[in-house]
Write a protein that holds these residues in place. Structure first.
Motif, PDB file in Angstrom:
ATOM      1  N   HIS A 108       0.879  -1.081  -0.086  1.00 42.89           N
ATOM      2  CA  HIS A 108      -0.013   0.015   0.118  1.00 42.89           C
ATOM      3  C   HIS A 108       0.758   1.322  -0.107  1.00 42.89           C
ATOM      4  CE1 HIS A 108      -3.370   2.748   0.776  1.00 42.89           C
ATOM      5  NE2 HIS A 108      -2.627   3.190   1.838  1.00 42.89           N
ATOM      6  N   HIS A 109       2.001   1.219   0.741  1.00 44.72           N
ATOM      7  CA  HIS A 109       2.745   2.534   0.912  1.00 44.72           C
ATOM      8  C   HIS A 109       3.369   2.623  -0.366  1.00 44.72           C
ATOM      9  CE1 HIS A 109       4.352   5.488   3.575  1.00 44.72           C
ATOM     10  NE2 HIS A 109       5.605   5.241   2.719  1.00 44.72           N
ATOM     11  N   PHE A 110       4.129   1.826  -1.108  1.00 47.55           N
ATOM     12  CA  PHE A 110       4.512   1.925  -2.450  1.00 47.55           C
ATOM     13  C   PHE A 110       3.542   2.441  -3.315  1.00 47.55           C
ATOM     14  CE2 PHE A 110       8.295  -0.251  -0.764  1.00 47.55           C
ATOM     15  CZ  PHE A 110       9.333   0.428  -1.024  1.00 47.55           C
ATOM     16  N   ALA A 111       2.400   1.900  -3.406  1.00 46.61           N
ATOM     17  CA  ALA A 111       1.141   2.336  -4.118  1.00 46.61           C
ATOM     18  C   ALA A 111       0.908   3.697  -3.928  1.00 46.61           C
ATOM     19  CB  ALA A 111       0.034   1.342  -4.034  1.00 46.61           C
ATOM     20  N   THR A 112       0.967   4.128  -3.008  1.00 43.16           N
ATOM     21  CA  THR A 112       0.496   5.530  -2.780  1.00 43.16           C
ATOM     22  C   THR A 112       1.546   6.524  -2.418  1.00 43.16           C
ATOM     23  OG1 THR A 112       0.236   4.767  -0.347  1.00 43.16           O
ATOM     24  CG2 THR A 112      -1.652   4.785  -1.594  1.00 43.16           C
ATOM     25  N   HIS A 113       2.786   6.119  -2.711  1.00 46.98           N
ATOM     26  CA  HIS A 113       3.781   7.218  -2.472  1.00 46.98           C
ATOM     27  C   HIS A 113       4.777   6.998  -3.534  1.00 46.98           C
ATOM     28  CE1 HIS A 113       2.367   6.888   1.665  1.00 46.98           C
ATOM     29  NE2 HIS A 113       2.811   7.996   1.859  1.00 46.98           N
ATOM     30  N   PRO A 114       4.184   7.629  -4.815  1.00 45.90           N
ATOM     31  CA  PRO A 114       5.290   7.544  -5.991  1.00 45.90           C
ATOM     32  C   PRO A 114       6.580   8.361  -5.721  1.00 45.90           C
ATOM     33  CG  PRO A 114       3.551   9.089  -6.163  1.00 45.90           C
ATOM     34  CD  PRO A 114       3.029   8.229  -4.980  1.00 45.90           C
ATOM     35  N   GLN A 115       6.516   9.381  -4.777  1.00 40.56           N
ATOM     36  CA  GLN A 115       7.761   9.959  -4.672  1.00 40.56           C
ATOM     37  C   GLN A 115       8.894   9.321  -4.221  1.00 40.56           C
ATOM     38  OE1 GLN A 115       5.820  13.021  -2.149  1.00 40.56           O
ATOM     39  NE2 GLN A 115       6.191  14.951  -3.871  1.00 40.56           N
ATOM     40  N   LEU A 116       8.628   8.272  -3.141  1.00 41.71           N
ATOM     41  CA  LEU A 116       9.399   7.355  -2.398  1.00 41.71           C
ATOM     42  C   LEU A 116       9.883   6.563  -3.610  1.00 41.71           C
ATOM     43  CD1 LEU A 116      10.595   5.862  -0.179  1.00 41.71           C
ATOM     44  CD2 LEU A 116       8.809   4.724   0.010  1.00 41.71           C
ATOM     45  N   ARG A 117       9.174   6.116  -4.565  1.00 41.48           N
ATOM     46  CA  ARG A 117       9.754   4.970  -5.822  1.00 41.48           C
ATOM     47  C   ARG A 117      10.684   5.955  -6.481  1.00 41.48           C
ATOM     48  NH1 ARG A 117       3.984   4.112  -6.589  1.00 41.48           N
ATOM     49  NH2 ARG A 117       4.316   4.901  -8.738  1.00 41.48           N
ATOM     50  N   LYS A 118      10.511   7.228  -6.774  1.00 46.90           N
ATOM     51  CA  LYS A 118      11.271   8.008  -7.665  1.00 46.90           C
ATOM     52  C   LYS A 118      12.678   8.207  -7.074  1.00 46.90           C
ATOM     53  CE  LYS A 118       7.698  10.246 -10.224  1.00 46.90           C
ATOM     54  NZ  LYS A 118       7.052  11.591 -10.405  1.00 46.90           N
ATOM     55  N   LEU A 119      12.525   8.561  -5.668  1.00 44.89           N
ATOM     56  CA  LEU A 119      13.732   8.914  -4.749  1.00 44.89           C
ATOM     57  C   LEU A 119      14.666   7.640  -4.659  1.00 44.89           C
ATOM     58  CD1 LEU A 119      12.000  11.318  -2.131  1.00 44.89           C
ATOM     59  CD2 LEU A 119      13.882  11.977  -3.651  1.00 44.89           C
ATOM     60  N   LEU A 120      14.068   6.580  -4.463  1.00 47.99           N
ATOM     61  CA  LEU A 120      14.816   5.321  -4.442  1.00 47.99           C
ATOM     62  C   LEU A 120      15.610   5.102  -5.726  1.00 47.99           C
ATOM     63  CD1 LEU A 120      12.561   2.836  -2.095  1.00 47.99           C
ATOM     64  CD2 LEU A 120      14.632   4.096  -1.623  1.00 47.99           C
ATOM     65  N   ALA A 121      14.785   5.272  -6.861  1.00 50.36           N
ATOM     66  CA  ALA A 121      15.495   4.994  -8.066  1.00 50.36           C
ATOM     67  C   ALA A 121      16.645   5.935  -8.454  1.00 50.36           C
ATOM     68  CB  ALA A 121      14.441   5.295  -9.270  1.00 50.36           C
ATOM     69  N   PHE A 122      16.479   7.463  -7.913  1.00 53.45           N
ATOM     70  CA  PHE A 122      17.428   8.120  -8.205  1.00 53.45           C
ATOM     71  C   PHE A 122      18.723   8.005  -7.174  1.00 53.45           C
ATOM     72  CE2 PHE A 122      14.177  11.252  -9.988  1.00 53.45           C
ATOM     73  CZ  PHE A 122      14.679  11.720 -11.006  1.00 53.45           C
ATOM     74  N   GLU A 123      18.345   7.614  -6.172  1.00 55.64           N
ATOM     75  CA  GLU A 123      19.506   7.323  -5.210  1.00 55.64           C
ATOM     76  C   GLU A 123      20.235   5.882  -5.572  1.00 55.64           C
ATOM     77  OE1 GLU A 123      22.050   8.028  -1.770  1.00 55.64           O
ATOM     78  OE2 GLU A 123      20.712   9.338  -3.243  1.00 55.64           O
ATOM     79  N   ASN A 124      19.562   4.872  -6.007  1.00 54.62           N
ATOM     80  CA  ASN A 124      20.160   3.731  -6.716  1.00 54.62           C
ATOM     81  C   ASN A 124      21.112   4.160  -7.558  1.00 54.62           C
ATOM     82  OD1 ASN A 124      19.853   1.089  -5.401  1.00 54.62           O
ATOM     83  ND2 ASN A 124      17.775   1.593  -5.786  1.00 54.62           N
ATOM     84  N   LEU A 125      20.791   5.117  -8.750  1.00 54.77           N
ATOM     85  CA  LEU A 125      21.565   5.379  -9.682  1.00 54.77           C
ATOM     86  C   LEU A 125      22.826   6.073  -9.196  1.00 54.77           C
ATOM     87  CD1 LEU A 125      18.846   7.101 -12.250  1.00 54.77           C
ATOM     88  CD2 LEU A 125      20.652   4.457 -12.472  1.00 54.77           C
ATOM     89  N   ASN A 126      22.736   6.770  -8.086  1.00 51.47           N
ATOM     90  CA  ASN A 126      23.909   7.494  -7.628  1.00 51.47           C
ATOM     91  C   ASN A 126      24.463   6.531  -6.372  1.00 51.47           C
ATOM     92  OD1 ASN A 126      23.756  10.004  -8.614  1.00 51.47           O
ATOM     93  ND2 ASN A 126      22.014  10.443  -7.371  1.00 51.47           N
ATOM     94  N   GLU A 127      24.501   5.273  -6.372  1.00 53.42           N
ATOM     95  CA  GLU A 127      24.879   4.242  -5.616  1.00 53.42           C
ATOM     96  C   GLU A 127      24.774   4.537  -4.137  1.00 53.42           C
ATOM     97  OE1 GLU A 127      28.907   4.016  -7.287  1.00 53.42           O
ATOM     98  OE2 GLU A 127      28.175   2.863  -8.962  1.00 53.42           O
ATOM     99  N   ALA A 128      23.583   4.993  -3.773  1.00 47.19           N
ATOM    100  CA  ALA A 128      23.574   5.395  -2.211  1.00 47.19           C
ATOM    101  C   ALA A 128      24.323   6.323  -1.570  1.00 47.19           C
ATOM    102  CB  ALA A 128      23.312   4.065  -1.620  1.00 47.19           C
ATOM    103  N   ARG A 129      24.769   7.071  -2.395  1.00 51.14           N
ATOM    104  CA  ARG A 129      26.051   8.080  -1.741  1.00 51.14           C
ATOM    105  C   ARG A 129      25.255   8.819  -0.557  1.00 51.14           C
ATOM    106  NH1 ARG A 129      27.224   9.857  -7.033  1.00 51.14           N
ATOM    107  NH2 ARG A 129      26.532  11.907  -6.374  1.00 51.14           N
TER     108      ARG A 129
END
Length: 221
Positions: A108-129
């Motif tokens: 439910h949380h990932f369904a209703t929080h697209p910002q979290l999904r995007k932020l995790l995707a960006f941070e993964n690209l940055n190797e969690a710096r």
């Protein structure tokens, strides 16, 4: 210039603290929008300040730097997820029910929080710096894994959950099942010519993944 009376001074301090907290909250909310839409590199602090209805000086006053603001954003969105997960009382739930409730919370949380999904995707690209700079996020995560572990132990003892399940592996699988189909919905929809963002498809997928978790928890490998 007249001095404040002893009664007025605490009231003024309370108002100042309330105004400061409101300004900081508005900056953080605007930063979540900006970083989730633009990523760390594309985000602009001037735009965040403008969206929050304040100025760049106040942004740096409350957060210090763009890096520190981004870490605060990551901590805020992760804390929101952890708050939902930790609402469950493991002692008040049947073990299998409790584990499935955690899976439901995550979905439910990932369904209703697209910002979290995007932020995790960006941070993964940055190797969690930037995640690596946060002490709070690992501290927030530990109770969730401990909660799952307690439910697994109780479930094995009650004979309703199979033995040998690692709590962290289970949690990562829950997140994977909840996250991937949403985070990659645009590309998957194009590849398979099917709207994976449609409510009916998402509901059917959540039902199937919940059954997968239940089967994994209860059936011998």
């Amino acid at each position: 210039m007249s001095k404040l009376s002893p009664r007025q001074a605490p009231a003024q301090e309370t108002i100042a603290r309330r105004d400061a907290a409101l300004t900081r909250a508005k900056l953080l909310e605007a930063a979540i929008d900006e970083f989730s839409n633009e990523g760390y590199s594309g985000a602009r602090t001037e735009r965040i300040a403008r969206l929050a209805g304040t100025n760049i000086r106040m942004l740096y006053h409350y957060f210090g730097s763009k890096d520190d603001l981004y870490v605060a954003v990551l901590e805020a969105v992760m804390a929101d997820l952890r708050h939902e997960e930790l609402r469950l009382d493991p002692e008040a739930e049947e073990p299998l029910t409790g584990l499935l409730h955690i899976a439901d919370f995550v979905d439910h949380h990932f369904a209703t929080h697209p910002q979290l999904r995007k932020l995790l995707a960006f941070e993964n690209l940055n190797e969690a710096r930037h995640l690596a700079r946060s002490n709070r996020i690992p501290e927030m995560s530990s109770p969730v894994i401990a909660l799952i572990r307690r439910l697994l132990v109780r479930g094995v003892a009650a004979g309703v959950v199979r033995s040998g399940i690692d709590a962290l592996h289970l949690y990562v699988a829950m997140v994977s099942l909840s996250y991937y189909g949403r985070a990659h919905a645009f590309t998957l929809s194009r590849i398979f010519n099917k709207d994976l963002q449609a409510a009916a498809w998402q509901k059917a997928h959540q039902k199937m993944t919940r059954q997968m978790v239940a089967a994994f928890l209860t059936q011998a490998p």
